[in-house]
Design an enzyme around this catalytic site. Structure first.
Site, PDB file in Angstrom:
ATOM      1  N   HIS A 201       3.910 -10.541  -9.860  1.00  0.00           N
ATOM      2  CA  HIS A 201       3.519  -9.241 -10.410  1.00  0.00           C
ATOM      3  C   HIS A 201       2.261  -8.712  -9.721  1.00  0.00           C
ATOM      4  O   HIS A 201       1.198  -9.316  -9.833  1.00  0.00           O
ATOM      5  CB  HIS A 201       3.274  -9.436 -11.907  1.00  0.00           C
ATOM      6  CG  HIS A 201       2.857  -8.215 -12.635  1.00  0.00           C
ATOM      7  ND1 HIS A 201       1.659  -8.119 -13.311  1.00  0.00           N
ATOM      8  CD2 HIS A 201       3.472  -7.019 -12.800  1.00  0.00           C
ATOM      9  CE1 HIS A 201       1.569  -6.940 -13.878  1.00  0.00           C
ATOM     10  NE2 HIS A 201       2.643  -6.244 -13.585  1.00  0.00           N
TER      11      HIS A 201
ATOM     12  N   ASP B  15       3.306  -1.836  -6.623  1.00  0.00           N
ATOM     13  CA  ASP B  15       3.407  -0.467  -7.142  1.00  0.00           C
ATOM     14  C   ASP B  15       3.037   0.501  -6.032  1.00  0.00           C
ATOM     15  O   ASP B  15       2.161   0.200  -5.217  1.00  0.00           O
ATOM     16  CB  ASP B  15       2.432  -0.286  -8.307  1.00  0.00           C
ATOM     17  CG  ASP B  15       2.577  -1.379  -9.348  1.00  0.00           C
ATOM     18  OD1 ASP B  15       3.538  -1.323 -10.126  1.00  0.00           O
ATOM     19  OD2 ASP B  15       1.735  -2.306  -9.356  1.00  0.00           O
TER      20      ASP B  15
ATOM     21  N   HIS C 285      -1.804   0.202  -8.318  1.00  0.00           N
ATOM     22  CA  HIS C 285      -1.224   0.279  -9.661  1.00  0.00           C
ATOM     23  C   HIS C 285      -1.689   1.476 -10.490  1.00  0.00           C
ATOM     24  O   HIS C 285      -0.886   2.216 -11.039  1.00  0.00           O
ATOM     25  CB  HIS C 285      -1.501  -1.004 -10.450  1.00  0.00           C
ATOM     26  CG  HIS C 285      -0.929  -0.938 -11.835  1.00  0.00           C
ATOM     27  ND1 HIS C 285      -1.643  -0.452 -12.913  1.00  0.00           N
ATOM     28  CD2 HIS C 285       0.305  -1.239 -12.303  1.00  0.00           C
ATOM     29  CE1 HIS C 285      -0.874  -0.476 -13.986  1.00  0.00           C
ATOM     30  NE2 HIS C 285       0.305  -0.954 -13.654  1.00  0.00           N
TER      31      HIS C 285
END
Ligand code: G3P
Ligand code: MG
Length: 233
Positions: free
Chosen positions: A9, A38, A50
């Site tokens: 992540h 992201d 992000h």
């Protein structure tokens, strides 16, 4: 039994500054199957970041989409790391893991599809190495319109009233649900529709065991080693 997938992540963000090249490299070292990052669009370049604003993770200020690329690239994203562009992440990963590109910024679908086309036609990448996800399902529909062969993952927070029906309608490969809401009914419905279920964000072994008991297909984690049991050298 099917393989249980580990998505790092924002890279291995439990170990290195999130969404940086060092987080990506560490995720690969720790054995992640996929790297989740992201992206926003800045001056037609896909930048890996992000938040909508720069303050939390860099020494910069202001909304990322209102800055120049030159300014964004001059910032410290932690431990002296720069904010990468997506192209740098792909070149670093270089087939050692899949890349899950989460579309954050408005209008990112077109540029992301173009980049995937460049890498699949000129650089020997396979479609299977990419998964595009977003909370903005309009962007995912745009991806499918531009190229139905690209795999997409529909992000949700909570359990929609029709469970995973919306994701099937989008032609998605997977649904990505958050840890606080995921339940057996949602997993079963998604599986009956032929969709994979990946859960974010699972950072300890207790939650990992719960997710395995729910028969989800993989998790997003800041700490890939809880899935892979690999250690940093
Ligand atoms: O893609 C899974 C997860 O990253 C979604 O939430 O806010 O961490 O991008 P967020
Ligand atoms: Mg994300």
């Amino acid at each position: 039994m099917n393989e249980f997938l580990c998505f790092a992540h924002r890279g291995a963000s439990g170990h290195e500054p999130e969404n940086t090249l060092s987080a990506v490299e560490t995720a690969i070292t720790l054995g992640a199957d996929w790297i989740e990052i992201d992206v926003y669009l800045v001056e037609k370049e896909l930048v890996v970041f992000h938040d909508q604003r720069l303050e939390r993770t860099t020494n910069g200020t202001g909304p990322i989409m209102e800055q120049s690329l030159e300014y964004i690239r001059s910032l410290d994203a932690g431990n002296g790391e720069s904010i990468p562009i997506l192209r740098e992440v792909l070149d670093l990963v270089n087939h050692r893991a899949g890349i899950n590109i989460e579309l954050k910024g408005f209008g990112t679908a077109d540029e992301t599809v173009s980049l995937i086309h460049e890498y699949t036609t000129k650089k020997n990448w396979m479609y299977e190495e990419f998964l595009i996800s977003s909370f903005n399902h309009h962007e995912l529909a745009r991806v499918k319109y531009l190229d139905p062969l690209i795999m997409t993952g529909a992000l949700v927070v909570g359990i929609p009233i029709d469970y995973a029906r919306f994701a099937e309608g989008l032609g998605a490969y997977s649904v990505h649900c958050n840890l606080d809401f995921i339940n057996e009914a949602f997993v079963q419905d998604a599986h009956e529709r032929g969709l994979k279920v990946f859960v974010f964000t699972v950072n300890n072994r207790h939650d990992l065991a719960r997710m395995k008991a729910l028969s989800v297909d993989g998790i997003f984690t800041n700490n890939p080693e809880i899935v892979t049991s690999r250690l940093k050298p």
